[in-house]
Design a protein around this motif. Structure first.
Motif, PDB file in Angstrom:
ATOM      1  N   GLY A 147     -91.341 -84.845  47.451  1.00  0.00           N
ATOM      2  CA  GLY A 147     -91.166 -85.825  48.511  1.00  0.00           C
ATOM      3  C   GLY A 147     -89.742 -86.201  48.862  1.00  0.00           C
ATOM      4  O   GLY A 147     -89.488 -86.753  49.914  1.00  0.00           O
ATOM      5  N   SER A 148     -88.770 -85.929  48.012  1.00  0.00           N
ATOM      6  CA  SER A 148     -87.375 -86.259  48.303  1.00  0.00           C
ATOM      7  C   SER A 148     -86.481 -85.298  47.550  1.00  0.00           C
ATOM      8  O   SER A 148     -86.876 -84.718  46.531  1.00  0.00           O
ATOM      9  CB  SER A 148     -87.050 -87.700  47.903  1.00  0.00           C
ATOM     10  OG  SER A 148     -87.015 -87.843  46.494  1.00  0.00           O
ATOM     11  N   ALA A 149     -85.257 -85.136  48.058  1.00  0.00           N
ATOM     12  CA  ALA A 149     -84.309 -84.244  47.393  1.00  0.00           C
ATOM     13  C   ALA A 149     -83.951 -84.759  46.001  1.00  0.00           C
ATOM     14  O   ALA A 149     -83.719 -83.971  45.075  1.00  0.00           O
ATOM     15  CB  ALA A 149     -83.050 -84.098  48.247  1.00  0.00           C
ATOM     16  N   ARG A 150     -83.908 -86.075  45.836  1.00  0.00           N
ATOM     17  CA  ARG A 150     -83.563 -86.653  44.527  1.00  0.00           C
ATOM     18  C   ARG A 150     -84.610 -86.270  43.490  1.00  0.00           C
ATOM     19  O   ARG A 150     -84.273 -85.831  42.385  1.00  0.00           O
ATOM     20  CB  ARG A 150     -83.465 -88.172  44.654  1.00  0.00           C
ATOM     21  CG  ARG A 150     -83.031 -88.877  43.376  1.00  0.00           C
ATOM     22  CD  ARG A 150     -83.076 -90.389  43.545  1.00  0.00           C
ATOM     23  NE  ARG A 150     -82.601 -91.079  42.371  1.00  0.00           N
ATOM     24  CZ  ARG A 150     -81.356 -91.490  42.174  1.00  0.00           C
ATOM     25  NH1 ARG A 150     -80.452 -91.252  43.117  1.00  0.00           N
ATOM     26  NH2 ARG A 150     -80.999 -92.108  41.080  1.00  0.00           N
ATOM     27  N   ARG A 151     -85.894 -86.416  43.845  1.00  0.00           N
ATOM     28  CA  ARG A 151     -86.965 -86.049  42.905  1.00  0.00           C
ATOM     29  C   ARG A 151     -87.043 -84.537  42.734  1.00  0.00           C
ATOM     30  O   ARG A 151     -87.263 -84.040  41.630  1.00  0.00           O
ATOM     31  CB  ARG A 151     -88.290 -86.612  43.418  1.00  0.00           C
ATOM     32  CG  ARG A 151     -88.444 -88.112  43.205  1.00  0.00           C
ATOM     33  CD  ARG A 151     -89.527 -88.720  44.079  1.00  0.00           C
ATOM     34  NE  ARG A 151     -90.832 -88.055  43.928  1.00  0.00           N
ATOM     35  CZ  ARG A 151     -91.705 -88.339  42.964  1.00  0.00           C
ATOM     36  NH1 ARG A 151     -91.424 -89.264  42.045  1.00  0.00           N
ATOM     37  NH2 ARG A 151     -92.872 -87.721  42.912  1.00  0.00           N
ATOM     38  N   MET A 152     -86.844 -83.810  43.823  1.00  0.00           N
ATOM     39  CA  MET A 152     -86.825 -82.353  43.713  1.00  0.00           C
ATOM     40  C   MET A 152     -85.656 -81.887  42.855  1.00  0.00           C
ATOM     41  O   MET A 152     -85.737 -80.872  42.160  1.00  0.00           O
ATOM     42  CB  MET A 152     -86.731 -81.746  45.112  1.00  0.00           C
ATOM     43  CG  MET A 152     -86.860 -80.237  45.145  1.00  0.00           C
ATOM     44  SD  MET A 152     -88.440 -79.654  44.510  1.00  0.00           S
ATOM     45  CE  MET A 152     -87.951 -78.024  43.914  1.00  0.00           C
ATOM     46  N   GLY A 153     -84.558 -82.641  42.862  1.00  0.00           N
ATOM     47  CA  GLY A 153     -83.423 -82.299  42.023  1.00  0.00           C
ATOM     48  C   GLY A 153     -83.756 -82.320  40.544  1.00  0.00           C
ATOM     49  O   GLY A 153     -83.252 -81.513  39.769  1.00  0.00           O
ATOM     50  N   VAL A 154     -84.608 -83.274  40.129  1.00  0.00           N
ATOM     51  CA  VAL A 154     -85.031 -83.326  38.728  1.00  0.00           C
ATOM     52  C   VAL A 154     -85.802 -82.059  38.369  1.00  0.00           C
ATOM     53  O   VAL A 154     -85.587 -81.447  37.313  1.00  0.00           O
ATOM     54  CB  VAL A 154     -85.892 -84.581  38.481  1.00  0.00           C
ATOM     55  CG1 VAL A 154     -86.416 -84.597  37.042  1.00  0.00           C
ATOM     56  CG2 VAL A 154     -85.082 -85.847  38.759  1.00  0.00           C
ATOM     57  N   ALA A 340     -78.231 -83.377  44.397  1.00  0.00           N
ATOM     58  CA  ALA A 340     -79.522 -83.713  45.000  1.00  0.00           C
ATOM     59  C   ALA A 340     -79.654 -85.220  45.196  1.00  0.00           C
ATOM     60  O   ALA A 340     -80.152 -85.687  46.231  1.00  0.00           O
ATOM     61  CB  ALA A 340     -80.652 -83.188  44.119  1.00  0.00           C
ATOM     62  N   ALA A 341     -79.209 -85.992  44.208  1.00  0.00           N
ATOM     63  CA  ALA A 341     -79.323 -87.447  44.306  1.00  0.00           C
ATOM     64  C   ALA A 341     -78.452 -88.013  45.417  1.00  0.00           C
ATOM     65  O   ALA A 341     -78.808 -89.009  46.058  1.00  0.00           O
ATOM     66  CB  ALA A 341     -78.950 -88.081  42.968  1.00  0.00           C
ATOM     67  N   ALA A 342     -77.316 -87.373  45.666  1.00  0.00           N
ATOM     68  CA  ALA A 342     -76.391 -87.880  46.686  1.00  0.00           C
ATOM     69  C   ALA A 342     -76.617 -87.253  48.055  1.00  0.00           C
ATOM     70  O   ALA A 342     -75.954 -87.641  49.027  1.00  0.00           O
ATOM     71  CB  ALA A 342     -74.950 -87.622  46.248  1.00  0.00           C
ATOM     72  N   SER A 343     -77.515 -86.311  48.168  1.00  0.00           N
ATOM     73  CA  SER A 343     -77.647 -85.533  49.404  1.00  0.00           C
ATOM     74  C   SER A 343     -78.034 -86.390  50.601  1.00  0.00           C
ATOM     75  O   SER A 343     -77.584 -86.133  51.725  1.00  0.00           O
ATOM     76  CB  SER A 343     -78.675 -84.408  49.212  1.00  0.00           C
ATOM     77  OG  SER A 343     -79.946 -84.948  48.890  1.00  0.00           O
ATOM     78  N   ALA A 344     -78.861 -87.409  50.383  1.00  0.00           N
ATOM     79  CA  ALA A 344     -79.294 -88.244  51.506  1.00  0.00           C
ATOM     80  C   ALA A 344     -78.112 -88.994  52.113  1.00  0.00           C
ATOM     81  O   ALA A 344     -78.048 -89.185  53.340  1.00  0.00           O
ATOM     82  CB  ALA A 344     -80.360 -89.227  51.045  1.00  0.00           C
ATOM     83  N   GLY A 388     -79.026 -76.414  43.087  1.00  0.00           N
ATOM     84  CA  GLY A 388     -78.804 -77.417  44.125  1.00  0.00           C
ATOM     85  C   GLY A 388     -79.466 -77.020  45.428  1.00  0.00           C
ATOM     86  O   GLY A 388     -80.065 -77.860  46.123  1.00  0.00           O
ATOM     87  N   ALA A 389     -79.387 -75.732  45.785  1.00  0.00           N
ATOM     88  CA  ALA A 389     -80.047 -75.253  47.001  1.00  0.00           C
ATOM     89  C   ALA A 389     -81.556 -75.392  46.891  1.00  0.00           C
ATOM     90  O   ALA A 389     -82.232 -75.794  47.850  1.00  0.00           O
ATOM     91  CB  ALA A 389     -79.660 -73.798  47.249  1.00  0.00           C
ATOM     92  N   ASN A 390     -82.086 -75.066  45.734  1.00  0.00           N
ATOM     93  CA  ASN A 390     -83.529 -75.180  45.559  1.00  0.00           C
ATOM     94  C   ASN A 390     -83.995 -76.620  45.717  1.00  0.00           C
ATOM     95  O   ASN A 390     -85.068 -76.884  46.282  1.00  0.00           O
ATOM     96  CB  ASN A 390     -83.925 -74.649  44.179  1.00  0.00           C
ATOM     97  CG  ASN A 390     -85.412 -74.431  44.033  1.00  0.00           C
ATOM     98  OD1 ASN A 390     -86.089 -74.046  44.979  1.00  0.00           O
ATOM     99  ND2 ASN A 390     -85.930 -74.680  42.848  1.00  0.00           N
ATOM    100  N   ALA A 391     -83.194 -77.557  45.259  1.00  0.00           N
ATOM    101  CA  ALA A 391     -83.574 -78.967  45.341  1.00  0.00           C
ATOM    102  C   ALA A 391     -83.435 -79.518  46.752  1.00  0.00           C
ATOM    103  O   ALA A 391     -84.362 -80.121  47.299  1.00  0.00           O
ATOM    104  CB  ALA A 391     -82.724 -79.794  44.370  1.00  0.00           C
ATOM    105  N   VAL A 392     -82.274 -79.307  47.364  1.00  0.00           N
ATOM    106  CA  VAL A 392     -81.968 -79.960  48.642  1.00  0.00           C
ATOM    107  C   VAL A 392     -82.503 -79.163  49.827  1.00  0.00           C
ATOM    108  O   VAL A 392     -83.142 -79.717  50.729  1.00  0.00           O
ATOM    109  CB  VAL A 392     -80.449 -80.164  48.781  1.00  0.00           C
ATOM    110  CG1 VAL A 392     -80.125 -80.840  50.104  1.00  0.00           C
ATOM    111  CG2 VAL A 392     -79.917 -80.988  47.621  1.00  0.00           C
ATOM    112  N   LEU A 393     -82.263 -77.855  49.825  1.00  0.00           N
ATOM    113  CA  LEU A 393     -82.656 -77.063  50.987  1.00  0.00           C
ATOM    114  C   LEU A 393     -84.162 -76.914  51.106  1.00  0.00           C
ATOM    115  O   LEU A 393     -84.686 -76.733  52.209  1.00  0.00           O
ATOM    116  CB  LEU A 393     -81.990 -75.685  50.925  1.00  0.00           C
ATOM    117  CG  LEU A 393     -80.460 -75.689  50.938  1.00  0.00           C
ATOM    118  CD1 LEU A 393     -79.928 -74.263  50.976  1.00  0.00           C
ATOM    119  CD2 LEU A 393     -79.915 -76.487  52.116  1.00  0.00           C
ATOM    120  N   SER A 394     -84.877 -76.982  49.985  1.00  0.00           N
ATOM    121  CA  SER A 394     -86.342 -76.917  50.082  1.00  0.00           C
ATOM    122  C   SER A 394     -86.883 -78.110  50.846  1.00  0.00           C
ATOM    123  O   SER A 394     -87.831 -77.989  51.644  1.00  0.00           O
ATOM    124  CB  SER A 394     -86.963 -76.861  48.681  1.00  0.00           C
ATOM    125  OG  SER A 394     -86.659 -78.030  47.932  1.00  0.00           O
TER     126      SER A 394
END
Length: 434
Positions: A147-154, A340-344, A388-394
């Motif tokens: 649901g979010s890049a921050r959670r996907m980052g984990v 990922a946490a800072a991407s937003a 990082g790409a997997n977390a944010v770009l997804s």
């Protein structure tokens, strides 16, 4: 939050009934699945994928085959993982979360039992493929629920860490107990299935209650229309050909070209099929997926090439190179979560600039550096860029389509990322290892 087709968006407004009376207040929808459950659901497959790296000779001796033949156990896992993510993401879009969890859990358990018991290579290959398919379904489910890049980052950072630890974990389990146990570590994912499944049931019940209370029929539901078998088959053939490209370039390239042409024609005839035309035409999706493919390919090339470069250029022995690379991989994976946490707050352009800059720096260091620590920085940069790409770009790729199509977008994005695992080692072999 991105949810499965079984859920609706919280905050449903009150509606009036046909008699003009106000409907009851909307029923609260349960909150998101705790991210640690999602990480446990998705990440063990990364350790299972890399577990055979240091124990192939033991596996080959046990199965009575050569090491090069036993290496097909790695290739079969990579192939099944790549082709299964979009297929099970499609099932997620059509049927919802619970059927995907059940099927994926059954595939993972059945494949593990086959790997644990089979004395023959063909049956073991089948078991590894089933393990990968089950793991792919769990990954697709976790990514759809992030649901979010921050959670996907984990999730992505956990993927990188367990992937980095997989070879040493596999070797330890093999030497202590058996190589079959080393190939069974992804079974740990099943511990998260009941918790995630309970969430899916609660979401479905809350959605149904809210829809009834609001007297509305606009809530999205699992899509149960005719399955686009031809589109799914053509995508599977294309993905298979691309995975085999490093092993049989001429045949695989020809097959990929034919499959791609047929798939393009099919998408034009059926724009709402398994591969949606809107997704293929989306610049946001294509940019996200292709950048992830490039960074993933670079990472996997560095993963295989840097240990040899450390030996050839810096004179490091195997133990020092392996330890140094493990530390670099774990550090880079952990740091990717910060991005990922800072991407937003950073914005899309700034995030992509960071990913491209660090990915490019990692490649340049690998080409020119001769000092050991700088080569490890190349590894750190490679894993940082890929995870990082997997977390944010997804998440950016998923945002390019309406909510019902998001599992499909995530599945096709994950396919592009997985293809880097096929291309990267081939590039390392051609440029360094060969």
């Amino acid at each position: 939050m991105t949810t499965t087709p079984m859920t609706t968006t919280a905050g449903t407004t009150a509606a009036t009934t046909k008699t003009g009376a106000s409907a009851p207040a909307s029923v609260p929808v349960p909150g998101p699945v705790p991210v640690l459950w999602l990480a446990l659901l998705a990440t063990p497959v990364a350790a299972a994928a890399n577990a055979p790296v240091l124990i192939l000779p033991d596996m080959a001796a046990s199965l009575g085959v050569g090491t090069s033949t036993a290496a097909w156990l790695v290739a079969a896992f990579a192939w099944a993982m790549a082709v299964s993510v979009p297929l099970l993401a499609g099932l997620l879009r059509r049927r919802g979360l619970t059927p995907v969890l059940r099927l994926s859990g059954a595939l993972l358990l059945g494949g593990t039992l086959l790997v644990a018991a089979s004395p023959w290579l063909p049956a073991t290959l089948l078991g590894r493929a089933a393990q990968a398919a089950g793991g792919a379904g769990l990954v697709a489910a976790a990514m759809s629920l992030a649901g979010s890049a921050r959670r996907m980052g984990v999730i992505s950072a956990g993927f990188g860490m367990l992937g980095a630890s997989g070879p040493l974990l596999g070797a330890q389990l093999s030497h202590t107990v058996s190589w079959r146990l080393a190939l069974s570590v992804s079974l740990v994912s099943l511990l998260a299935v009941p918790a995630v499944s309970r969430y899916a049931t609660a979401q479905a019940a809350a959605t149904a209650t809210a829809a009834a209370a609001a007297a509305t029929s606009t809530a999205p539901a699992p899509q149960v229309g005719r399955f686009d078998a031809r589109g799914a088959g053509l995508l599977t053939v294309l993905a298979t050909a691309l995975v085999l490209l490093p092993h049989a370039p001429a045949v695989a390239a020809g097959s990929a070209a034919v499959a791609a042409a047929l798939l393009a024609l099919h998408v034009r005839r059926r724009p709402d099929g398994f591969v949606p035309a809107a997704l293929v035409r989306s610049r946001l999706f294509l940019g996200s997926a292709l950048l992830a493919l490039a960074l993933s390919t670079s990472y996997f090339a560095l993963l295989f090439a840097v240990p040899r470069l450390l030996a050839d250029r810096a004179g490091w022995d195997v133990t020092a190179a392996g330890t140094g690379q493990l530390v670099a991989l774990l550090t880079g994976s952990a740091l990717s979560w910060l991005l990922a946490a800072a991407s937003a707050r950073m914005g899309r352009t700034a995030v992509r600039t960071v990913l491209v800059a660090i990915g490019t720096l990692a490649a340049v260091l690998a080409v020119f550096a001769s000092w050991g620590p700088l080569l490890l920085v190349a590894t750190l940069g490679g894993v940082f860029g890929a995870t990082g790409a997997n977390a944010v770009l997804s998440m950016q790729a998923a945002s390019s389509v309406p909510d019902p199509r998001r599992p499909t977008a995530i599945g096709l994005f994950a396919l592009c990322y997985q293809l880097g695992g096929a291309f990267g080692p081939a590039i390392a072999t051609a440029l360094v290892l060969g």
